[in-house]
Design a protein around this motif. Structure first.
Motif, PDB file in Angstrom:
ATOM      1  N   GLY A 128      43.418  34.440  43.167  1.00 33.84           N
ATOM      2  CA  GLY A 128      42.492  33.738  42.342  1.00 33.84           C
ATOM      3  C   GLY A 128      41.247  34.560  42.070  1.00 33.84           C
ATOM      4  O   GLY A 128      41.285  35.660  42.711  1.00 33.84           O
ATOM      5  N   PRO A 129      40.374  34.119  41.233  1.00 38.44           N
ATOM      6  CA  PRO A 129      39.106  34.800  40.967  1.00 38.44           C
ATOM      7  C   PRO A 129      38.360  35.591  42.158  1.00 38.44           C
ATOM      8  O   PRO A 129      38.080  34.532  42.943  1.00 38.44           O
ATOM      9  N   THR A 130      38.075  36.754  42.025  1.00 44.30           N
ATOM     10  CA  THR A 130      37.083  37.132  43.434  1.00 44.30           C
ATOM     11  C   THR A 130      38.116  37.471  44.377  1.00 44.30           C
ATOM     12  O   THR A 130      37.473  38.076  45.455  1.00 44.30           O
ATOM     13  N   VAL A 131      39.112  37.074  44.522  1.00 44.86           N
ATOM     14  CA  VAL A 131      39.871  37.094  45.866  1.00 44.86           C
ATOM     15  C   VAL A 131      40.294  38.409  46.285  1.00 44.86           C
ATOM     16  O   VAL A 131      41.132  39.089  45.456  1.00 44.86           O
ATOM     17  N   TRP A 132      40.173  38.993  47.457  1.00 45.46           N
ATOM     18  CA  TRP A 132      40.554  40.089  48.095  1.00 45.46           C
ATOM     19  C   TRP A 132      41.378  39.766  49.401  1.00 45.46           C
ATOM     20  O   TRP A 132      40.520  39.933  50.392  1.00 45.46           O
ATOM     21  N   PRO A 133      42.574  39.558  49.198  1.00 42.19           N
ATOM     22  CA  PRO A 133      43.430  39.281  50.575  1.00 42.19           C
ATOM     23  C   PRO A 133      43.766  40.625  51.270  1.00 42.19           C
ATOM     24  O   PRO A 133      44.306  41.470  50.768  1.00 42.19           O
ATOM     25  N   ALA A 134      43.989  40.472  52.405  1.00 42.11           N
ATOM     26  CA  ALA A 134      44.793  41.657  53.158  1.00 42.11           C
ATOM     27  C   ALA A 134      45.580  41.197  54.390  1.00 42.11           C
ATOM     28  O   ALA A 134      45.141  40.329  55.224  1.00 42.11           O
ATOM     29  N   TYR A 135      46.767  41.714  54.495  1.00 40.33           N
ATOM     30  CA  TYR A 135      47.422  41.585  55.685  1.00 40.33           C
ATOM     31  C   TYR A 135      47.768  43.173  56.350  1.00 40.33           C
ATOM     32  O   TYR A 135      48.280  44.034  55.773  1.00 40.33           O
ATOM     33  N   TRP A 136      47.157  43.378  57.583  1.00 39.38           N
ATOM     34  CA  TRP A 136      46.873  45.058  57.744  1.00 39.38           C
ATOM     35  C   TRP A 136      46.842  45.065  59.334  1.00 39.38           C
ATOM     36  O   TRP A 136      46.675  43.933  60.011  1.00 39.38           O
ATOM     37  N   ILE A 151      49.687  44.414  52.818  1.00 42.14           N
ATOM     38  CA  ILE A 151      49.436  43.906  51.607  1.00 42.14           C
ATOM     39  C   ILE A 151      47.688  44.107  51.506  1.00 42.14           C
ATOM     40  O   ILE A 151      46.841  43.738  52.269  1.00 42.14           O
ATOM     41  N   GLU A 152      47.291  44.437  50.178  1.00 38.58           N
ATOM     42  CA  GLU A 152      45.763  44.774  50.003  1.00 38.58           C
ATOM     43  C   GLU A 152      45.851  44.480  48.513  1.00 38.58           C
ATOM     44  O   GLU A 152      46.567  45.306  47.689  1.00 38.58           O
ATOM     45  N   THR A 285      40.993  37.051  54.020  1.00 39.84           N
ATOM     46  CA  THR A 285      40.670  36.732  52.778  1.00 39.84           C
ATOM     47  C   THR A 285      39.084  36.983  52.648  1.00 39.84           C
ATOM     48  O   THR A 285      38.301  36.363  52.982  1.00 39.84           O
ATOM     49  N   THR A 286      38.725  37.993  51.901  1.00 40.95           N
ATOM     50  CA  THR A 286      37.445  38.410  51.593  1.00 40.95           C
ATOM     51  C   THR A 286      37.167  38.206  50.099  1.00 40.95           C
ATOM     52  O   THR A 286      38.164  37.800  49.514  1.00 40.95           O
ATOM     53  N   LEU A 287      35.676  38.127  49.700  1.00 43.14           N
ATOM     54  CA  LEU A 287      35.748  37.717  48.213  1.00 43.14           C
ATOM     55  C   LEU A 287      34.710  39.089  47.689  1.00 43.14           C
ATOM     56  O   LEU A 287      33.537  39.225  48.290  1.00 43.14           O
ATOM     57  N   CYS A 288      35.033  39.606  46.390  1.00 40.10           N
ATOM     58  CA  CYS A 288      33.975  40.587  46.032  1.00 40.10           C
ATOM     59  C   CYS A 288      34.208  41.690  46.871  1.00 40.10           C
ATOM     60  O   CYS A 288      35.259  42.172  47.242  1.00 40.10           O
TER      61      CYS A 288
END
Length: 331
Positions: A128-136, A151-152, A285-288
């Motif tokens: 979705g908008p602004t979403v920055w997810p990661a599996y790390w 995943i990033e 999940t961070t944003l921006c």
């Protein structure tokens, strides 16, 4: 560790994997020596809520407020569905003022690992908008003990979805370009994995396949991400739900029978034992933030303004079936 996305279709309700009418595929081409793997740790359902909840300020300067375990559960952002799926969500209800941070969740495994085969079954991932997810995964004393982003993603309208797999290390680790034929992903422009080189881009590999991320990933019931960390190198695979090898399903994984990995960092140009140690497994999940925010249409200011609208986070959820860690007892 170190998205505007149009949303058209709703996901089908989750059904248990045993009831999922997908065919599985067993790969027959070998790219690694035969190994024997034994299950060491298996996290599913409530197990994942025993992980460590990170609640400090976001190191990547995202517009998120990472919650403690108690707050995440109380606010309905970390819970277990009736089918046993673990949900880790971004707050999709609160209307915020411009500049306010939105509640989110970041968890890390209580154990750390240096070598092993790591298999994660994900039913859905945030987008979705602004979403920055990661599996790390990441080691202590970053970047000297390394980081691996399985995943990033940053994802915006009119920009091709890109699945990022870049490790970061201290100096002296490089992506071996001579083995490019042994993996299917596309190398980014840099080969140095050092966090102090190339504007902190790392030695990335990308995968822009049809079902690697977001809506397209979620619409087929997700799939498996697997990676190996061994003295010989690091490899990462992605299997869509209808292509999961039978040996993974039976909990007797044999990567020698799998197809080419998406990414491969060879020990010929990177001393794995020197650069990757004691990693915890992390979902967030961070944003921006530093990466996604600066790439957002209109820049970081426009990205921050978009965080105020809860509609943008209707699908900003991890839905995790399990995380399995295997030890190598082979030759």
């Amino acid at each position: 560790m170190h998205t505007l996305c149009s949303l058209v279709l709703l996901l089908h309700p989750f059904t248990t994997l045993a009831d999922t009418p997908f065919k599985v595929r067993h790969y027959g081409r070998s790219y690694t020596a035969t190994q024997t793997y034994a299950l060491k740790d298996y996290f599913t359902g409530d197990d994942l809520l025993t992980w460590d909840f990170f609640s400090a300020s976001d190191p990547t300067h995202g517009d998120v407020n990472y919650l403690t375990k108690a707050d995440a559960i109380a606010k309905g952002l970390a819970y277990i569905q009736k089918d046993g799926t673990t949900i880790l969500a971004v707050d999709g209800k609160s209307h915020l003022k411009a500049g306010e941070s939105r509640d989110s969740v970041r968890i890390s495994s209580p154990k750390s690992y240096t070598y092993g085969l790591f298999i994660t079954d994900i039913w859905a991932m945030p987008h979705g908008p602004t979403v920055w997810p990661a599996y790390w995964t990441v080691g202590p004393d970053w970047p000297n003990n390394g980081e691996i982003d399985i995943i990033e993603v940053k994802d915006f309208i009119s920009i091709t979805l890109v699945f990022m797999l870049p490790p970061w290390t201290g100096r002296g680790c490089f992506l071996d370009t001579s083995v490019a034929s042994e993996f299917t992903g596309q190398q980014t422009e840099h080969s140095s994995c050092s966090s102090s080189s190339n504007d902190n881009d790392g030695c990335g590999v990308t995968d822009s396949g049809a079902h690697v991320y977001g809506h397209n990933f979620n619409a087929i019931g997700g799939g498996i991400y697997a990676h190996i960390v061994a003295s010989s190198g690091i490899k990462i695979w992605h299997f869509p739900r209808n292509e999961i090898p039978t040996d993974i399903i039976s909990r007797s994984p044999n990567p020698a029978n799998w197809d080419k990995p998406v990414a491969f960092w060879s020990s010929l140009t990177c001393n794995i034992s020197e650069h990757f140690k004691d990693h915890v497994i992390t979902f967030d999940t961070t944003l921006c933030g530093d990466w996604a925010g600066n790439s957002f249409p209109g820049g970081i200011v426009a990205c921050t303004e978009a965080v105020a609208d809860p509609v943008n986070y209707a699908l900003a959820q991890w839905k995790i079936n399990y995380v399995a860690v295997y030890e190598n007892f082979g030759p």
